[in-house]
Design a protein around this motif. Structure first.
Motif, PDB file in Angstrom:
ATOM      1  N   LEU A 110      17.718  13.062  16.577  1.00  0.00           N
ATOM      2  CA  LEU A 110      18.890  13.653  17.228  1.00  0.00           C
ATOM      3  C   LEU A 110      19.873  12.580  17.668  1.00  0.00           C
ATOM      4  O   LEU A 110      21.079  12.655  17.432  1.00  0.00           O
ATOM      5  CB  LEU A 110      18.430  14.470  18.435  1.00  0.00           C
ATOM      6  N   LEU A 137      18.046   1.663  20.346  1.00  0.00           N
ATOM      7  CA  LEU A 137      17.322   2.772  19.720  1.00  0.00           C
ATOM      8  C   LEU A 137      16.181   2.246  18.855  1.00  0.00           C
ATOM      9  O   LEU A 137      15.081   2.806  18.844  1.00  0.00           O
ATOM     10  CB  LEU A 137      18.273   3.633  18.884  1.00  0.00           C
ATOM     11  N   LEU A 154      20.082   9.543  16.644  1.00  0.00           N
ATOM     12  CA  LEU A 154      20.622   8.812  15.497  1.00  0.00           C
ATOM     13  C   LEU A 154      21.850   9.549  14.952  1.00  0.00           C
ATOM     14  O   LEU A 154      22.877   8.934  14.660  1.00  0.00           O
ATOM     15  CB  LEU A 154      19.550   8.705  14.418  1.00  0.00           C
ATOM     16  N   VAL A 155      21.734  10.864  14.848  1.00  0.00           N
ATOM     17  CA  VAL A 155      22.889  11.657  14.408  1.00  0.00           C
ATOM     18  C   VAL A 155      24.057  11.431  15.364  1.00  0.00           C
ATOM     19  O   VAL A 155      25.192  11.207  14.951  1.00  0.00           O
ATOM     20  CB  VAL A 155      22.523  13.159  14.343  1.00  0.00           C
ATOM     21  N   GLY A 156      23.745  11.446  16.666  1.00  0.00           N
ATOM     22  CA  GLY A 156      24.778  11.240  17.670  1.00  0.00           C
ATOM     23  C   GLY A 156      25.426   9.875  17.577  1.00  0.00           C
ATOM     24  O   GLY A 156      26.609   9.713  17.818  1.00  0.00           O
ATOM     25  N   LEU A 212      24.242  17.075  23.337  1.00  0.00           N
ATOM     26  CA  LEU A 212      24.181  16.259  22.130  1.00  0.00           C
ATOM     27  C   LEU A 212      23.686  17.081  20.943  1.00  0.00           C
ATOM     28  O   LEU A 212      24.222  17.012  19.831  1.00  0.00           O
ATOM     29  CB  LEU A 212      23.217  15.102  22.404  1.00  0.00           C
ATOM     30  N   LEU A 213      22.648  17.874  21.203  1.00  0.00           N
ATOM     31  CA  LEU A 213      22.077  18.721  20.156  1.00  0.00           C
ATOM     32  C   LEU A 213      23.110  19.748  19.689  1.00  0.00           C
ATOM     33  O   LEU A 213      23.289  19.970  18.487  1.00  0.00           O
ATOM     34  CB  LEU A 213      20.840  19.430  20.722  1.00  0.00           C
ATOM     35  N   ILE A 221      26.428   7.466  24.426  1.00  0.00           N
ATOM     36  CA  ILE A 221      26.222   8.640  23.588  1.00  0.00           C
ATOM     37  C   ILE A 221      26.434   9.919  24.389  1.00  0.00           C
ATOM     38  O   ILE A 221      26.759  10.961  23.858  1.00  0.00           O
ATOM     39  CB  ILE A 221      24.801   8.572  22.980  1.00  0.00           C
TER      40      ILE A 221
END
Lengths: 137, 647, 186
Positions: C29, B315, C31-33, B373-374, B297
């Motif tokens: 966050l 996750l 999960l969106v990625g 990422l944000l 990611i």
């Protein structure tokens, strides 16, 4: 599956041999500027510019040809008397803030700088109650 | 055959983990001696089975059994034996198997030796450990089976990334994993304490050696990884704030904070909820780090097996374990009182300061790592690198280190700075000296501040020994002094390296001499050489230090053929005051060769400091375990005498 | 990651929930990625801006070189960044040929290339270019915000960069390029 494996082998062998250009590195890719002060400021800038093709490396840490060409650009511009921040701005104008490892404080990045301060404020708030007189226990 | 055995062992281990969790859970709710009696044996056998599965995978790599997909994808028959074996954990599946093996063995070890806590707390702890293990067993068996077969077997394997074919890297990942996964014990103790509401100095004393052990491995792993990056990547950098490096730094920061808060809880019965919280956070950081690396990611030079399915799986595990533990914390922590109070100028005050600063640093590393990422989620591309991390972390770390110099001199509960003032004169003097030296040399702000703190700390860290009879000093105190001294040494190395490194890039002819710092370096010859699975051009350089004696350095530009890749092997010459670092590049026009030369004053102190920190931890651990054993023997003796008298 | 209960002081329940709240934010966050994997592409920020001034020597003697002044002729042109050593560049050659045949003027910027290699490349894949400039140190590539080969830029008749295509142009993407070129006429 096995065919896929072999295809993968071929790819691994083929890509690095053919995707390599034959030109020598750009003049200032692996050569320092003669003026040590200029070289120092070029080096400091190159440490904070992101190589566009390598995954997450600064251009000063990479052997990729495009990183070499970027170093050449930076050194030439420094030698012509351009300021490091002007060169950074020139690149950011072309590639967005992605190319610079130095986030400027702005609309997109303020949480990066506010978060640590907020954390300390919060810790102070919580801890204020914690510190009593030593002998109240 | 071996593959089938390994897979079977893995399934049995997973089944035993379920048994362990269910038995522990049931016997906590209602006393059930039969079920409770199953928990410890289940934990021990589970650990041994996981180890057997890992042993089977090592055997498969050793024999280069190409009918196993993982071996075919990551190994090659022409590879040296060391790298065949190290290849076992140089890939996603193998390293996850190593992960559950360490987790199982650590749980088994706890089940075997730990007798201090109440049986109920032990059941809760081992149950939590099994609960976490189950998720990782499921991940292995469902989404990353290391024993998957290929039919028919290919004639040859694909090989291991040449960058990873290095003795340093063969042992760096297992070391780091012992640290990451060792923290799972702290996590389980914390969850166990929340379930049973037993947060006490005894809980802290029980947890401390386990945290120390994991922390020693983490320290060594990070130190080794940094040194590997330094000599293998060929550009003289030793820390890049790459997401993978940050992923190893975050658990270390949390574990360091935990180590200090645990000693407040153990000696003063304070910071109770906070310590439990840190126990949860430390292992959570290990898991988050692993997730960030494995899911692909984040963009990183180390990009491991990039696979969104695996990312989603991890996750989900994260959400269950970390989310569950934090939920438990939110529900239960209100009933765990925070304990004794203290003033700001006290040992506890200094340790709280240490904890706040370390956690703030952790926060900076975390937000800096995640921010790209944000930003991406909001439609921007942003890069966060050294120009952010260096000053921001220094803002917290440097003041913390000042407190580190003073804190150990303070008394518990309440103290006055005036009392210890005299012992701070020498450190202050050295600090000022360091600062003046750096200013005279024209160093920039950050290295100058670093050197100032380091110089003072070199002396201050030894001050707790002053006025004591050295033979009477306990091992844990020696450990603390050594670890703090190690921090000063490492910081000294960092400041010196970033302020005084000399770089020289040239295209040299054979016979040409060039200067770098105090060295004169001559390119003598370029010769072809052959290794087991590579050929190389080797440059021999004669380096002379200030007209003194001459040393020969040999640097290679290697071409590996399975898989095809070129690497530059640096050559290093170490002196007491620094390292000469040379790298041979490509040939350029006119028969010249690219050379990269660096003189890095005191750079080795960075890793020497890391080793000293780990050694300090080892001394403290030895001292704690020894005193625990003495106490155990004493308790048993008393019980034995009572029994005899009673007769 | 905040501290919690205090003896003798009423515990503020909200602080206890803070770690969980922060962690939930992290999961959301990430999960969106995961669901929307970040593109590895670096978009040029030069879209909508005038083509920077440059002047490149011819990459092979028989075809003229390239300068920014070649782009103010009133008609949109396709500026293709390519190299003979780049595999996807060979793959997109038929699509460039198709574009040329539908009347599009294509100009090439050859990145770090040699005459001999270019001749070999054109002998194999055909030559769709009206002009080819030699960019041996990637200077023009940087000036227009391109980060690899191949990339194609649509420059309108007044010399404004209107569109960037990253990677090779696939057969199904030819229509898109044509439509964008049409748009660039206004």
């Amino acid at each position: 599956m096995i065919r896929l494996l072999f295809a993968a082998t071929l790819l691994l062998v083929a890509v690095p041999t053919t995707a390599q250009d034959k030109l020598p590195p750009a003049p200032y890719a692996y050569r320092q500027l003669d003026d040590p002060q200029q070289e120092d400021s070029a080096k400091a800038l190159m440490d904070t510019l992101r190589c566009l093709q390598c995954q997450g490396q600064a251009i000063s840490d990479s052997d990729a040809p495009i990183a070499g060409d970027m170093r050449n650009q930076v050194r030439l511009r420094i030698a012509q008397g351009e300021s490091p921040e002007a060169i950074r701005a020139w690149l950011v104008e072309r590639y967005g803030s992605y190319v610079s490892y130095k986030p400027h404080i702005g609309l997109q990045t303020w949480p990066l700088f506010v978060a640590p301060a907020a954390f300390v404020a919060l810790a102070a708030l919580v801890l204020r109650k914690r510190f009593g007189k030593g002998d109240s226990a | 055959m071996i593959a089938n055995f390994g897979l079977a062992a893995l399934w049995f281990a997973a089944a035993l983990a379920i048994l362990q969790m269910v038995a522990a859970g049931l016997s906590i709710r209602r006393d059930n001696p039969v079920l409770a009696g199953l928990v410890r044996p289940a934990a021990i056998v589970q650990g041994l089975l996981a180890a057997a599965a890992f042993g089977a995978l090592i055997a498969l790599f050793w024999r280069t059994d190409l009918s196993v997909k993982l071996v075919a994808m990551n190994s090659h028959s022409a590879k040296p034996l060391l790298y065949k074996i190290a290849g076992t954990w140089g890939n996603h599946e193998g390293s996850m198997l190593l992960w559950v093996t360490i987790m199982g063995l650590a749980g088994a070890f706890v089940a075997l030796v730990e007798r201090r806590l109440t049986e109920r707390a032990m059941l809760a702890t081992l149950g939590a450990q099994a609960f976490v293990s189950i998720g990782f067993y499921a991940f292995l068996l469902v989404a990353s089976n290391p024993f998957e077969r290929l039919n028919p077997a290919p004639p040859e394997g694909l090989g291991l990334n040449p960058l990873l074919q290095d003795p340093g890297l063969a042992f760096h990942p297992p070391t780091l994993y012992f640290g990451y996964v060792g923290l799972s014990i702290a996590f389980s103790f914390a969850v166990g304490a929340l379930i049973t509401r037993e947060v006490s100095p005894l809980f802290a004393r029980t947890m401390r050696p386990w945290v120390l052990g994991a922390w020693i491995f983490l320290t060594l792993g990070i130190t080794a990884g940094s040194y590997w990056a330094y000599y293998e990547l060929g550009w003289g950098g030793w820390w890049f704030w790459d997401p993978v490096e940050n992923a190893s730094l975050m658990p270390w920061l949390a574990a360091t904070a935990l180590l200090h808060s645990v000693s407040v809880l153990a000696s003063r019965n304070a910071l109770r909820a906070w310590t439990v919280m840190l126990g949860v956070v430390a292992f959570s950081m290990s898991m988050i780090g692993t997730f960030l690396v494995r899911s692909g990611i984040l963009t990183s030079v180390h990009a491991f097996a990039v696979d969104p399915t695996r990312g989603t799986f991890i996750l989900v595990l994260l959400a269950i374990y970390i989310g569950g533990a934090l939920l438990l914390f939110a529900l239960r922590a209100a009933t765990v009182t925070e304990g004794q109070r203290f003033t700001v100028t006290s040992r506890e005050g200094a340790l709280v300061c240490n904890n706040v600063m370390l956690t703030a640093t952790l926060g900076i590393v975390l937000i800096g790592t995640l921010y790209p990422l944000l930003a991406e989620a909001m439609g921007n591309k942003v890069s966060v690198g050294p120009p952010y991390f260096n000053p921001m972390s220094a803002m917290f770390v440097l003041p913390m280190l000042v407190v580190m110099g003073v804190g150990p001199l303070l008394r518990w509960r309440r103290d006055k700075l005036v009392r210890i003032g005299r012992r701070l004169i020498a450190p202050a003097f050295f600090s000022a000296g360091g600062m003046i030296f750096m200013l005279v040399k024209g160093a920039s702000a950050l290295p100058a501040l670093g050197m100032m703190v380091a110089a003072g700390l070199l002396v201050a860290s030894l001050m707790p020994l002053s006025g004591r009879r050295l033979r009477m000093v306990t091992l844990p105190l020696w450990g603390m002094v050594l670890a703090h001294f190690g921090v000063a040494v490492a910081l000294f190395g960092m400041a010196a390296d970033s302020a005084f490194t000399k770089e020289r890039l040239i295209a040299a002819r054979i016979g040409q001499t060039t200067d770098v710092g105090p060295w004169k370096v001559e390119l003598q010859t370029i010769m072809p050489v052959a290794g087991p699975n590579w050929t190389a051009l080797e440059g021999a350089l004669a380096a002379t230090y200030q007209g003194d004696h001459t040393v020969i350095l040999r640097t290679q530009s290697r071409s590996f053929w399975a898989p095809f890749q070129q690497t530059n092997e640096s050559a290093l010459h170490t002196r007491w005051n620094g390292q000469l670092y040379v790298v041979l590049g490509d040939q350029v026009e006119g028969g010249r060769w690219q050379l990269r030369l660096w003189w890095k004053p005191f750079v080795t102190l960075i890793w020497l400091g890391g080793v000293l920190i780990a050694l300090g931890g080892l001394l403290a651990l030895t001292g704690r375990v020894a005193s625990d054993l003495r106490r155990l023997v004493a308790v048993n003796m008393i019980a034995y005498r009572r029994k005899r008298q009673g007769r | 990651m905040s501290d919690t209960s205090v003896p003798l002081v009423k515990t503020s329940g909200l602080t206890l929930w803070l770690p969980l709240a922060l962690f939930s934010g992290f999961v959301a966050l990430v999960l969106v990625g995961l669901l929307r994997p970040a593109s590895r592409e670096v978009q040029s920020a030069m879209i909508g801006k005038p083509l920077p001034a440059f002047s490149l020597k011819p990459a092979i003697p028989d075809i003229p070189g390239l300068a920014h002044t070649n782009f103010v002729g009133g008609k949109p042109r396709l500026l293709n960044i390519f190299a003979s050593w780049c595999v996807p560049c060979a793959a997109e050659a038929p699509q460039l040929e198709a574009l040329r045949r539908s009347g599009i003027e294509i100009d090439g910027v050859a990145i770090r290339d040699t005459q001999a290699d270019l001749r070999l490349f054109f002998a194999r894949n055909g030559n769709p270019y009206s002009r080819i400039g030699a960019d041996n140190v990637s200077a023009v590539q940087f000036a227009i915000g391109s980060s690899g080969v191949p990339e194609s830029f649509i420059v309108d008749g007044r010399g404004i960069i209107r569109y960037q295509h990253i990677g090779d142009i696939r057969p199904e993407q030819v229509e898109i390029i044509l439509a964008r070129l049409k748009e660039a006429e206004h």
